[in-house]
Design a protein around this motif. Structure first.
Motif, PDB file in Angstrom:
ATOM      1  N   GLN A 139      -3.443   3.064  16.134  1.00 57.13           N
ATOM      2  CA  GLN A 139      -2.771   3.209  14.844  1.00 57.13           C
ATOM      3  C   GLN A 139      -3.792   3.490  13.754  1.00 57.13           C
ATOM      4  N   ASP A 140      -3.451   4.408  12.848  1.00 59.20           N
ATOM      5  CA  ASP A 140      -4.391   4.812  11.805  1.00 59.20           C
ATOM      6  C   ASP A 140      -4.804   3.631  10.930  1.00 59.20           C
ATOM      7  N   GLN A 141      -6.079   3.608  10.566  1.00 61.18           N
ATOM      8  CA  GLN A 141      -6.566   2.661   9.567  1.00 61.18           C
ATOM      9  C   GLN A 141      -6.363   3.268   8.180  1.00 61.18           C
ATOM     10  N   THR A 142      -6.159   2.413   7.195  1.00 60.57           N
ATOM     11  CA  THR A 142      -5.948   2.912   5.827  1.00 60.57           C
ATOM     12  C   THR A 142      -6.862   2.238   4.818  1.00 60.57           C
ATOM     13  N   GLU A 143      -7.651   1.257   5.235  1.00 62.90           N
ATOM     14  CA  GLU A 143      -8.467   0.531   4.277  1.00 62.90           C
ATOM     15  C   GLU A 143      -9.798   1.240   3.979  1.00 62.90           C
ATOM     16  N   VAL A 144     -10.249   1.092   2.750  1.00 63.23           N
ATOM     17  CA  VAL A 144     -11.577   1.531   2.315  1.00 63.23           C
ATOM     18  C   VAL A 144     -12.379   0.276   1.988  1.00 63.23           C
ATOM     19  N   TYR A 145     -13.668   0.296   2.339  1.00 61.54           N
ATOM     20  CA  TYR A 145     -14.495  -0.893   2.155  1.00 61.54           C
ATOM     21  C   TYR A 145     -15.777  -0.564   1.389  1.00 61.54           C
ATOM     22  N   PHE A 174      -5.423  13.407  -5.277  1.00 65.01           N
ATOM     23  CA  PHE A 174      -4.103  12.779  -5.208  1.00 65.01           C
ATOM     24  C   PHE A 174      -4.057  11.643  -4.188  1.00 65.01           C
ATOM     25  N   GLU A 175      -5.168  11.406  -3.532  1.00 72.89           N
ATOM     26  CA  GLU A 175      -5.235  10.326  -2.547  1.00 72.89           C
ATOM     27  C   GLU A 175      -5.528   9.005  -3.247  1.00 72.89           C
ATOM     28  N   LYS A 176      -4.714   7.993  -2.957  1.00 70.74           N
ATOM     29  CA  LYS A 176      -4.941   6.657  -3.515  1.00 70.74           C
ATOM     30  C   LYS A 176      -4.749   5.628  -2.417  1.00 70.74           C
ATOM     31  N   ILE A 177      -5.749   4.798  -2.208  1.00 69.18           N
ATOM     32  CA  ILE A 177      -5.687   3.724  -1.219  1.00 69.18           C
ATOM     33  C   ILE A 177      -6.018   2.414  -1.925  1.00 69.18           C
ATOM     34  N   ALA A 178      -5.111   1.469  -1.843  1.00 68.24           N
ATOM     35  CA  ALA A 178      -5.338   0.153  -2.439  1.00 68.24           C
ATOM     36  C   ALA A 178      -5.306  -0.898  -1.333  1.00 68.24           C
ATOM     37  N   PRO A 179      -6.105  -1.950  -1.458  1.00 70.41           N
ATOM     38  CA  PRO A 179      -6.114  -2.981  -0.412  1.00 70.41           C
ATOM     39  C   PRO A 179      -4.735  -3.627  -0.267  1.00 70.41           C
ATOM     40  N   ALA A 180      -4.295  -3.774   0.966  1.00 74.15           N
ATOM     41  CA  ALA A 180      -3.040  -4.476   1.236  1.00 74.15           C
ATOM     42  C   ALA A 180      -3.279  -5.977   1.156  1.00 74.15           C
ATOM     43  N   PRO A 181      -2.214  -6.760   0.944  1.00 70.29           N
ATOM     44  CA  PRO A 181      -2.399  -8.223   0.876  1.00 70.29           C
ATOM     45  C   PRO A 181      -3.048  -8.812   2.122  1.00 70.29           C
ATOM     46  N   ASN A 182      -2.852  -8.173   3.272  1.00 71.50           N
ATOM     47  CA  ASN A 182      -3.423  -8.691   4.515  1.00 71.50           C
ATOM     48  C   ASN A 182      -4.673  -7.938   4.959  1.00 71.50           C
ATOM     49  N   SER A 183      -5.291  -7.181   4.054  1.00 71.81           N
ATOM     50  CA  SER A 183      -6.514  -6.450   4.399  1.00 71.81           C
ATOM     51  C   SER A 183      -7.618  -7.423   4.813  1.00 71.81           C
ATOM     52  N   LYS A 184      -8.339  -7.063   5.856  1.00 74.73           N
ATOM     53  CA  LYS A 184      -9.393  -7.926   6.372  1.00 74.73           C
ATOM     54  C   LYS A 184     -10.749  -7.541   5.791  1.00 74.73           C
ATOM     55  N   ALA A 185     -11.629  -8.517   5.749  1.00 77.54           N
ATOM     56  CA  ALA A 185     -13.031  -8.265   5.419  1.00 77.54           C
ATOM     57  C   ALA A 185     -13.843  -8.405   6.706  1.00 77.54           C
ATOM     58  N   TYR A 186     -15.107  -7.974   6.653  1.00 80.25           N
ATOM     59  CA  TYR A 186     -15.941  -7.964   7.846  1.00 80.25           C
ATOM     60  C   TYR A 186     -17.337  -8.486   7.549  1.00 80.25           C
ATOM     61  N   VAL A 187     -17.970  -9.011   8.588  1.00 82.50           N
ATOM     62  CA  VAL A 187     -19.409  -9.272   8.541  1.00 82.50           C
ATOM     63  C   VAL A 187     -20.083  -8.340   9.540  1.00 82.50           C
TER      64      VAL A 187
END
Length: 231
Positions: A139-145, A174-187
């Motif tokens: 499934q496509d990822q949509t988050e930017v970090y 025209f592309e806009k990506i905002a973090p979702a409430p369940n977006s994960k962070a990483y180490v």
């Protein structure tokens, strides 16, 4: 006396066995990550047609949008279970001097936070796909970090944390990506090689298709369950 000594030896063997099992379970937990939970992290050596482009990028600490110049790709993060990847671009107009900022992070196995000291964001990870024969898997990822260096030594899972990746807002035309409430962070952890990055790869992201050459990955990325900035 002999019977007592024999009993003590048996108890010690059982205790030693429990320690060995616990150690093995720790290794299994680290290596047997959940789907999308572990990613190989590689440096990009060369790109056929490098990109330099302006975008609006949010800040993980306060959400403020600022114009950033991205150059690259310079990094590549590859999922070990799908064709998903995160394509890293250096922020050309990042601050020259790191301002210390403090972040508490939690893992799925830790109830207490781990405190890390980080610098300014210097790399951005955009969602992408590794191009292979046939349709892409996963499934496509949509988050930017945004990626920040950890500037004081701290470890997790027995490995040194070298960077953290935090979800941020991203705008490009025209592309806009905002973090979702369940977006994960990483180490980002060091001293592990995952054979999912080949020397030459083709990838696609918001800036198009890139033919890149990578170094063998010697770092990997693991999900955090929670994070928060603090003073």
């Amino acid at each position: 006396m002999q019977r007592k000594t024999t009993s003590s030896v048996k108890v010690w063997m059982i205790v030693r066995g429990l320690f060995v099992i616990a150690a093995l379970l720790g290794v299994i937990e680290l290596q047997g990550a959940p789907p999308e939970g572990t990613h190989a992290f590689a440096e990009v050596q060369s790109v056929e047609k490098p990109v330099e482009h302006a975008v609006l990028l949010g800040n993980a600490q306060n959400g403020r949008l600022r114009k950033k110049i991205l150059t690259g790709p310079t990094k590549l993060v590859v999922s070990v279970v799908s064709d998903n990847c995160l394509v890293g671009y250096s922020i050309a107009n990042a601050e020259d001097v790191d301002k210390k900022q403090y972040v508490s992070v939690w893992t799925a196995k830790e109830s207490n936070p781990i405190k890390v000291v980080v610098g300014e964001a210097r790399v951005v990870l955009l969602p992408g796909k590794v191009l292979k024969d046939g349709p892409p898997q996963g499934q496509d990822q949509t988050e930017v970090y945004e990626v920040r260096d950890v500037i004081e030594d701290v470890s997790i899972y027995g490995k040194k944390i070298i960077k953290i990746g935090l979800p941020v807002e991203y705008r490009h035309h025209f592309e806009k990506i905002a973090p979702a409430p369940n977006s994960k962070a990483y180490v980002f952890l060091e001293e592990k090689i995952i054979e999912h990055v080949t020397p030459q790869m083709s990838i696609v992201d918001d800036f198009g298709v890139h033919r890149i050459t990578c170094k063998p990955p010697k770092k990997f990325m693991r999900i955090l369950s929670k994070y928060e900035f603090h003073n």
